[in-house]
Design a protein around this motif. Structure first.
Motif, PDB file in Angstrom:
ATOM      1  N   MET A  14     -35.798  83.008 -71.951  1.00 37.63           N
ATOM      2  CA  MET A  14     -37.143  82.514 -71.636  1.00 37.63           C
ATOM      3  C   MET A  14     -37.090  81.113 -71.025  1.00 37.63           C
ATOM      4  SD  MET A  14     -40.408  82.919 -71.507  1.00 37.63           S
ATOM      5  CE  MET A  14     -40.870  84.285 -72.571  1.00 37.63           C
ATOM      6  N   SER A  15     -36.206  80.248 -71.580  1.00 28.22           N
ATOM      7  CA  SER A  15     -36.109  78.883 -71.044  1.00 28.22           C
ATOM      8  C   SER A  15     -35.644  78.902 -69.595  1.00 28.22           C
ATOM      9  CB  SER A  15     -35.158  78.043 -71.891  1.00 28.22           C
ATOM     10  OG  SER A  15     -33.830  78.557 -71.831  1.00 28.22           O
ATOM     11  N   ASP A  16     -34.709  79.813 -69.273  1.00 24.82           N
ATOM     12  CA  ASP A  16     -34.249  79.939 -67.895  1.00 24.82           C
ATOM     13  C   ASP A  16     -35.397  80.364 -66.990  1.00 24.82           C
ATOM     14  OD1 ASP A  16     -31.894  79.451 -69.134  1.00 24.82           O
ATOM     15  OD2 ASP A  16     -30.845  81.228 -68.415  1.00 24.82           O
ATOM     16  N   GLU A  17     -36.212  81.295 -67.474  1.00 27.87           N
ATOM     17  CA  GLU A  17     -37.327  81.813 -66.682  1.00 27.87           C
ATOM     18  C   GLU A  17     -38.342  80.715 -66.381  1.00 27.87           C
ATOM     19  OE1 GLU A  17     -40.914  85.121 -67.087  1.00 27.87           O
ATOM     20  OE2 GLU A  17     -39.155  85.244 -68.390  1.00 27.87           O
ATOM     21  N   VAL A  18     -38.653  79.899 -67.387  1.00 25.26           N
ATOM     22  CA  VAL A  18     -39.601  78.798 -67.192  1.00 25.26           C
ATOM     23  C   VAL A  18     -39.082  77.834 -66.134  1.00 25.26           C
ATOM     24  CG1 VAL A  18     -40.653  76.770 -68.267  1.00 25.26           C
ATOM     25  CG2 VAL A  18     -40.570  78.939 -69.511  1.00 25.26           C
ATOM     26  N   PHE A  19     -37.823  77.490 -66.201  1.00 27.41           N
ATOM     27  CA  PHE A  19     -37.238  76.553 -65.246  1.00 27.41           C
ATOM     28  C   PHE A  19     -37.290  77.135 -63.838  1.00 27.41           C
ATOM     29  CE2 PHE A  19     -34.017  74.280 -62.910  1.00 27.41           C
ATOM     30  CZ  PHE A  19     -34.114  72.975 -63.392  1.00 27.41           C
ATOM     31  N   GLU A  20     -36.930  78.408 -63.708  1.00 31.64           N
ATOM     32  CA  GLU A  20     -36.921  79.038 -62.383  1.00 31.64           C
ATOM     33  C   GLU A  20     -38.326  79.145 -61.810  1.00 31.64           C
ATOM     34  OE1 GLU A  20     -34.386  79.681 -60.403  1.00 31.64           O
ATOM     35  OE2 GLU A  20     -33.177  78.744 -61.966  1.00 31.64           O
ATOM     36  N   GLN A  21     -39.307  79.360 -62.671  1.00 30.32           N
ATOM     37  CA  GLN A  21     -40.688  79.435 -62.202  1.00 30.32           C
ATOM     38  C   GLN A  21     -41.136  78.112 -61.597  1.00 30.32           C
ATOM     39  OE1 GLN A  21     -42.811  80.650 -65.720  1.00 30.32           O
ATOM     40  NE2 GLN A  21     -42.526  82.842 -65.325  1.00 30.32           N
ATOM     41  N   GLN A  22     -40.613  77.023 -62.108  1.00 28.28           N
ATOM     42  CA  GLN A  22     -41.009  75.692 -61.648  1.00 28.28           C
ATOM     43  C   GLN A  22     -40.042  75.086 -60.635  1.00 28.28           C
ATOM     44  OE1 GLN A  22     -43.964  74.469 -62.381  1.00 28.28           O
ATOM     45  NE2 GLN A  22     -44.311  76.328 -63.592  1.00 28.28           N
ATOM     46  N   ARG A  23     -38.988  75.833 -60.280  1.00 22.40           N
ATOM     47  CA  ARG A  23     -37.966  75.277 -59.394  1.00 22.40           C
ATOM     48  C   ARG A  23     -38.551  74.828 -58.054  1.00 22.40           C
ATOM     49  NH1 ARG A  23     -32.520  75.123 -58.700  1.00 22.40           N
ATOM     50  NH2 ARG A  23     -32.133  76.310 -60.606  1.00 22.40           N
ATOM     51  N   GLY A  24     -39.387  75.655 -57.443  1.00 18.86           N
ATOM     52  CA  GLY A  24     -39.951  75.300 -56.149  1.00 18.86           C
ATOM     53  C   GLY A  24     -40.764  74.014 -56.202  1.00 18.86           C
ATOM     54  N   ARG A  25     -41.600  73.891 -57.241  1.00 20.03           N
ATOM     55  CA  ARG A  25     -42.401  72.683 -57.392  1.00 20.03           C
ATOM     56  C   ARG A  25     -41.507  71.460 -57.610  1.00 20.03           C
ATOM     57  NH1 ARG A  25     -47.677  71.275 -59.121  1.00 20.03           N
ATOM     58  NH2 ARG A  25     -48.180  73.481 -58.983  1.00 20.03           N
ATOM     59  N   MET A  26     -40.507  71.618 -58.477  1.00 20.09           N
ATOM     60  CA  MET A  26     -39.624  70.497 -58.770  1.00 20.09           C
ATOM     61  C   MET A  26     -38.834  70.073 -57.542  1.00 20.09           C
ATOM     62  SD  MET A  26     -38.224  71.179 -62.660  1.00 20.09           S
ATOM     63  CE  MET A  26     -37.524  72.808 -62.313  1.00 20.09           C
ATOM     64  N   PHE A  27     -38.324  71.054 -56.792  1.00 19.68           N
ATOM     65  CA  PHE A  27     -37.573  70.711 -55.591  1.00 19.68           C
ATOM     66  C   PHE A  27     -38.496  70.026 -54.581  1.00 19.68           C
ATOM     67  CE2 PHE A  27     -36.024  71.228 -51.333  1.00 19.68           C
ATOM     68  CZ  PHE A  27     -34.697  70.857 -51.442  1.00 19.68           C
ATOM     69  N   GLY A  28     -39.722  70.546 -54.455  1.00 16.49           N
ATOM     70  CA  GLY A  28     -40.660  69.953 -53.506  1.00 16.49           C
ATOM     71  C   GLY A  28     -40.933  68.494 -53.810  1.00 16.49           C
ATOM     72  N   ILE A  29     -41.110  68.177 -55.076  1.00 15.13           N
ATOM     73  CA  ILE A  29     -41.331  66.784 -55.479  1.00 15.13           C
ATOM     74  C   ILE A  29     -40.094  65.948 -55.163  1.00 15.13           C
ATOM     75  CG2 ILE A  29     -41.633  65.245 -57.462  1.00 15.13           C
ATOM     76  CD1 ILE A  29     -43.368  67.481 -58.719  1.00 15.13           C
ATOM     77  N   ALA A  30     -38.929  66.431 -55.562  1.00  8.31           N
ATOM     78  CA  ALA A  30     -37.692  65.665 -55.392  1.00  8.31           C
ATOM     79  C   ALA A  30     -37.357  65.441 -53.915  1.00  8.31           C
ATOM     80  CB  ALA A  30     -36.542  66.377 -56.098  1.00  8.31           C
ATOM     81  N   TYR A  31     -37.527  66.458 -53.085  1.00 10.03           N
ATOM     82  CA  TYR A  31     -37.206  66.317 -51.663  1.00 10.03           C
ATOM     83  C   TYR A  31     -38.141  65.315 -50.995  1.00 10.03           C
ATOM     84  CZ  TYR A  31     -36.756  67.423 -46.689  1.00 10.03           C
ATOM     85  OH  TYR A  31     -36.590  67.337 -45.333  1.00 10.03           O
ATOM     86  N   ARG A  32     -39.431  65.396 -51.316  1.00 10.95           N
ATOM     87  CA  ARG A  32     -40.384  64.467 -50.717  1.00 10.95           C
ATOM     88  C   ARG A  32     -40.137  63.027 -51.176  1.00 10.95           C
ATOM     89  NH1 ARG A  32     -42.706  69.365 -51.201  1.00 10.95           N
ATOM     90  NH2 ARG A  32     -44.338  70.013 -49.731  1.00 10.95           N
ATOM     91  N   MET A  33     -39.713  62.879 -52.418  1.00 12.66           N
ATOM     92  CA  MET A  33     -39.481  61.535 -52.930  1.00 12.66           C
ATOM     93  C   MET A  33     -38.157  60.946 -52.465  1.00 12.66           C
ATOM     94  SD  MET A  33     -41.055  61.457 -56.802  1.00 12.66           S
ATOM     95  CE  MET A  33     -40.478  59.768 -57.031  1.00 12.66           C
ATOM     96  N   LEU A  34     -37.140  61.787 -52.302  1.00 12.34           N
ATOM     97  CA  LEU A  34     -35.794  61.284 -52.010  1.00 12.34           C
ATOM     98  C   LEU A  34     -35.371  61.454 -50.557  1.00 12.34           C
ATOM     99  CD1 LEU A  34     -34.032  62.607 -55.241  1.00 12.34           C
ATOM    100  CD2 LEU A  34     -34.953  60.317 -54.817  1.00 12.34           C
ATOM    101  N   GLY A  35     -35.927  62.434 -49.870  1.00 15.12           N
ATOM    102  CA  GLY A  35     -35.646  62.569 -48.449  1.00 15.12           C
ATOM    103  C   GLY A  35     -34.399  63.341 -48.081  1.00 15.12           C
ATOM    104  N   THR A  36     -33.608  63.791 -49.075  1.00 10.53           N
ATOM    105  CA  THR A  36     -32.445  64.610 -48.758  1.00 10.53           C
ATOM    106  C   THR A  36     -32.349  65.779 -49.719  1.00 10.53           C
ATOM    107  OG1 THR A  36     -30.726  63.637 -50.177  1.00 10.53           O
ATOM    108  CG2 THR A  36     -31.226  62.476 -48.116  1.00 10.53           C
ATOM    109  N   VAL A  37     -31.822  66.870 -49.231  1.00 10.37           N
ATOM    110  CA  VAL A  37     -31.639  68.063 -50.051  1.00 10.37           C
ATOM    111  C   VAL A  37     -30.592  67.806 -51.131  1.00 10.37           C
ATOM    112  CG1 VAL A  37     -30.851  70.462 -50.027  1.00 10.37           C
ATOM    113  CG2 VAL A  37     -32.356  69.630 -48.213  1.00 10.37           C
ATOM    114  N   THR A  38     -29.520  67.120 -50.756  1.00 12.40           N
ATOM    115  CA  THR A  38     -28.439  66.855 -51.715  1.00 12.40           C
ATOM    116  C   THR A  38     -28.956  66.093 -52.927  1.00 12.40           C
ATOM    117  OG1 THR A  38     -26.791  66.803 -49.944  1.00 12.40           O
ATOM    118  CG2 THR A  38     -26.195  65.771 -52.039  1.00 12.40           C
ATOM    119  N   ASP A  39     -29.712  65.018 -52.682  1.00  9.42           N
ATOM    120  CA  ASP A  39     -30.246  64.234 -53.796  1.00  9.42           C
ATOM    121  C   ASP A  39     -31.231  65.057 -54.619  1.00  9.42           C
ATOM    122  OD1 ASP A  39     -28.754  62.026 -53.129  1.00  9.42           O
ATOM    123  OD2 ASP A  39     -30.348  61.038 -52.003  1.00  9.42           O
ATOM    124  N   ALA A  40     -32.042  65.864 -53.939  1.00 10.84           N
ATOM    125  CA  ALA A  40     -33.018  66.691 -54.653  1.00 10.84           C
ATOM    126  C   ALA A  40     -32.310  67.710 -55.545  1.00 10.84           C
ATOM    127  CB  ALA A  40     -33.938  67.393 -53.664  1.00 10.84           C
TER     128      ALA A  40
END
Length: 291
Positions: free
Chosen positions: A1-27
């Motif tokens: 279940m914990s894996d499922e919750v994380f995967e459900q939010q992966r897109g949102r989390m990546f979107g925040i990180a990429y916009r804030m950091l500017g690189t895929v690697t850092d995100a």
């Protein structure tokens, strides 16, 4: 279940990180750290898993931005965000939010303080309220409002919102530019450039690129002709879409050599941003291999 919750939010989390950091690697590094922290808590005690994960990613990004700024002070030449193709499968799946990952906007966000950048991204791209932003970044609602207001004022003062682009017309103009460049027609190339055109190149000290912006039609025309000569004769130019806008990819048998963001004003080139650092082209190359 914990894996499922994380995967459900992966897109949102990546979107925040990429916009804030500017690189895929850092995100991606931030998401890996967030995963480890998620695995280290008792999930039964987490009343709001989404809030926990977004807060974790936001704070990791704030910490990362502090060290990133130090690294960029010693970065060789211009620092530009890492491009991501939005016409192919990849980390930026939400096309509806493409304006909030525009190359121009990501570049401007680099000039904000980390808290301003967080407040802007969370509010503008993801619709969090000022109260929610305050909770996510650990400040007061009043301060969150002020951070967002300062960030919006700064962004509004820059030309980050590109006008709707007709891809076919854009390609026609770029083809005229390429034809003049291939002919070595300096005069013809200069006529296609706005008088105050600006060209920025990010080679990261790994490949040859101008270390400072090149400004003015004559200087940019000469610089571009010289750059094309260095590329060689086996370079192929491909039209694609990155960060929600049309781009030109320069590639040869060794891989992608550059992603070129080109904007026009009155059918003349106004800006050219050339992502050339090989480290910032890996995501694009991975995406091109996906059928």
């Amino acid at each position: 279940m914990s894996d499922e919750v994380f995967e459900q939010q992966r897109g949102r989390m990546f979107g925040i990180a990429y916009r804030m950091l500017g690189t895929v690697t850092d995100a991606e590094e931030v998401l890996q750290d967030a995963w480890l922290r998620w695995q280290g808590v008792d999930h039964a005690t987490v009343a709001n898993p989404t809030g926990f994960l977004v807060t974790t990613v936001t704070n990791l990004c704030l910490n990362q931005l502090t060290s990133a700024r130090a690294r960029r002070e010693t970065y060789i030449g211009e620092w530009l965000p890492e491009p991501v193709l939005t016409s192919r499968p990849g980390p930026l799946e939400v096309v509806a939010e493409r304006e909030e990952v525009s190359y121009a906007l990501l570049t401007v966000l680099e000039r904000l303080t980390p808290p301003e950048r967080a407040a802007y991204v969370l509010r503008e791209a993801f619709g969090y309220s000022h109260r929610e932003v305050a909770e996510l970044i650990g400040t007061t609602e009043v301060n969150a409002r002020q951070l967002h207001a300062r960030a919006r004022k700064h962004v509004a003062g820059e030309d980050t919102r590109s006008q709707p682009v007709d891809p076919k017309h854009w390609q026609t103009l770029v083809n005229r530019f390429l034809a003049a460049a291939h002919r070595g027609d300096l005069e013809g190339l200069t006529e296609l450039l706005a008088a105050d055109v600006v060209s920025r190149s990010d080679g990261g000290g790994v490949v040859t690129a101008a270390r400072n912006p090149v400004v003015g039609a004559d200087r940019v025309a000469r610089y571009l002709l010289g750059s094309l000569t260095k590329f060689g004769t086996d370079v192929e130019f491909i039209f694609a879409e990155a960060n929600g806008e049309p781009v030109m990819l320069a590639s040869d048998p060794t891989g992608v050599r550059a992603v070129c963001f080109i904007t026009f004003t009155a059918d003349r080139i106004a800006t050219l941003d050339l992502a050339m650092n090989p480290a910032k082209l890996r995501t694009v190359e991975r995406q091109l291999t996906v059928a």
